[in-house]
Design an enzyme around this catalytic site. Structure first.
Site, PDB file in Angstrom:
ATOM      1  N   GLY A  36       0.806  -1.213   0.000  1.00  0.00           N
ATOM      2  CA  GLY A  36       0.000   0.000   0.000  1.00  0.00           C
ATOM      3  C   GLY A  36       0.838   1.262   0.000  1.00  0.00           C
ATOM      4  CB  CYS A  37      -0.306   4.727   0.522  1.00  0.00           C
ATOM      5  SG  CYS A  37      -1.701   4.650  -0.615  1.00  0.00           S
TER       6      CYS A  37
END
EC number: 2.3.1.74
Length: 285
Positions: free
Chosen positions: A59-60
C-alpha cells in the site's frame, strides 16, 4: 510502466546495468508467480544472479519501505547498487459505486497510475555517480488505535479499499512523535526549517498535518503538485515528489536539491495505519 521508469533511472545513473547487484520491486496492483521482479529482470536484461526482493500489497506507505530496505542493503553489502522500482496501476481498484461501500469512492477519486525508479548505493564513485539525496535514518511504526483505518483486500472482484474518515486525524495526531524521534538527535525542532516529502494520501491529510505542525503552505508545494498532476499513485508518490523537488530546486537556482535546505523528511502513510519515516540530507547543486 516499471521498465520505462527503470530505464530512465539507469540512464541518469550513468553506470552499466551489469553493476546492479540488487532489485527491489514494489506494487499493489496484482500478484504473480514468478513475480514482477523476475519479469523486470528479464525485460531489462539484468544479470540472472541479481538478488531480487518482491513486495506485494504493502500500500501507500511502501515508498518509504523500499528506501529503508535499499539503505540497509547498500550499507551492509560493499559495492552494492540497488535498483528500486515502484509501479502502480490502479485499474484493479476500479468498480461501480456501492451504497454499502461509499468509502471506496474516495480512493477511486484519488488514485492514479504511475511508476518511479532510482538507484541506491553507498560510497558513490566520484565524477561518475552524482547523488541526489542521502538517506540518514529510517523508521517504521504502527500508529496506536488505528487498526482498520486503512485496509484493502484482493478478491475475485479485484482490490477493494476501505478508508475510515478519521484517517487524516490519526496521521496528524501521530506525526509529531515520529518527527521528535527522527530529528531530536539532530537538534531540529523547527519543522519549517526542513524540506518535506509526504505521501499525499489526499488533501485532507496534508491540510491537517500543516495545521498540526504550523507548517507554511510552501512546505507541501512539491507534494501537492504531484497529487494534483498525477493523483495518489500509492508507493510511487514519494519518489515522484523527490524527483519534482530536486528538479525545481535546480531550475530555481537553489543551493541544494532540497529546496535550498540541508535536512528533510520523507513520510509514507498506509494500511495499518503504518508510518514510514526517512530522514534525508540534500546534496549541493
Amino acid at each position: 510502466l516499471g521498465k520505462e521508469a527503470a530505464v530512465k533511472a539507469i540512464k541518469e545513473w550513468g553506470q552499466p546495468k551489469s553493476k546492479i547487484t540488487h532489485l527491489i520491486f514494489c506494487t499493489t496492483s496484482g500478484v504473480d508467480m514468478p513475480g514482477a521482479d523476475y519479469q523486470l529482470t528479464k525485460l531489462l536484461g539484468l544479470r540472472p544472479y541479481v538478488k531480487r526482493y518482491m513486495m506485494y500489497q504493502q500500500g501507500c506507505f511502501a515508498g518509504g519501505t523500499v528506501l529503508r530496505l535499499a539503505k540497509d542493503l547498500a550499507e551492509n553489502n560493499k559495492g552494492a547498487r540497488v535498483l528500486v522500482v515502484c509501479s502502480e496501476v490502479t485499474a484493479v481498484t476500479f468498480r461501480g459505486p456501492s451504497d454499502t461501500h461509499l468509502d471506496s469512492l474516495v480512493g477511486q477519486a484519488l488514485f492514479g497510475d504511475g511508476a518511479a525508479a532510482l538507484i541506491v548505493g553507498s560510497d558513490p564513485i566520484p565524477e561518475i555517480e552524482k547523488p541526489i539525496f542521502e538517506m540518514v535514518w529510517t523508521a517504521q511504526t504502527i500508529a496506536p488505535d488505528s487498526e482498520g483505518a486503512i485496509d484493502g483486500h484482493l478478491r475475485e472482484a479485484g482490490l477493494t479499499f476501505h478508508l475510515l474518515k478519521d484517517v487524516p486525524g490519526i496521521v496528524s495526531k501521530n506525526i509529531d512523535k515520529a518527527l521528535v524521534e527522527a530529528f531530536q538527535p539532530l537538534n531540529i525542532s523547527d519543522y519549517n526549517s526542513i524540506f518535506w516529502i509526504a505521501h499525499p494520501g489526499g488533501p485532507a491529510i496534508l491540510d491537517q498535518v500543516e495545521q498540526k505542525l504550523g507548517l507554511k503552505p510552501e512546505k507541501m508545494k512539491a507534494t501537492r503538485e504531484v497529487l494534483s498532476e498525477y493523483g495518489n499513485m500509492s508507493s510511487a508518490c514519494v519518489l515522484f515528489i523527490l524527483d519534482e523537488m530536486r528538479k525545481k530546486s535546480a531550475q530555481q537556482g537553489l543551493k541544494t536539491t532540497g529546496e535550498g535546505l540541508d535536512w528533510g523528511v520523507l513520510f509514507g502513510f498506509g494500511p495499518g495505519l503504518t508510518i514510514e519515516t526517512v530522514v534525508l540530507h540534500s546534496v549541493a547543486l
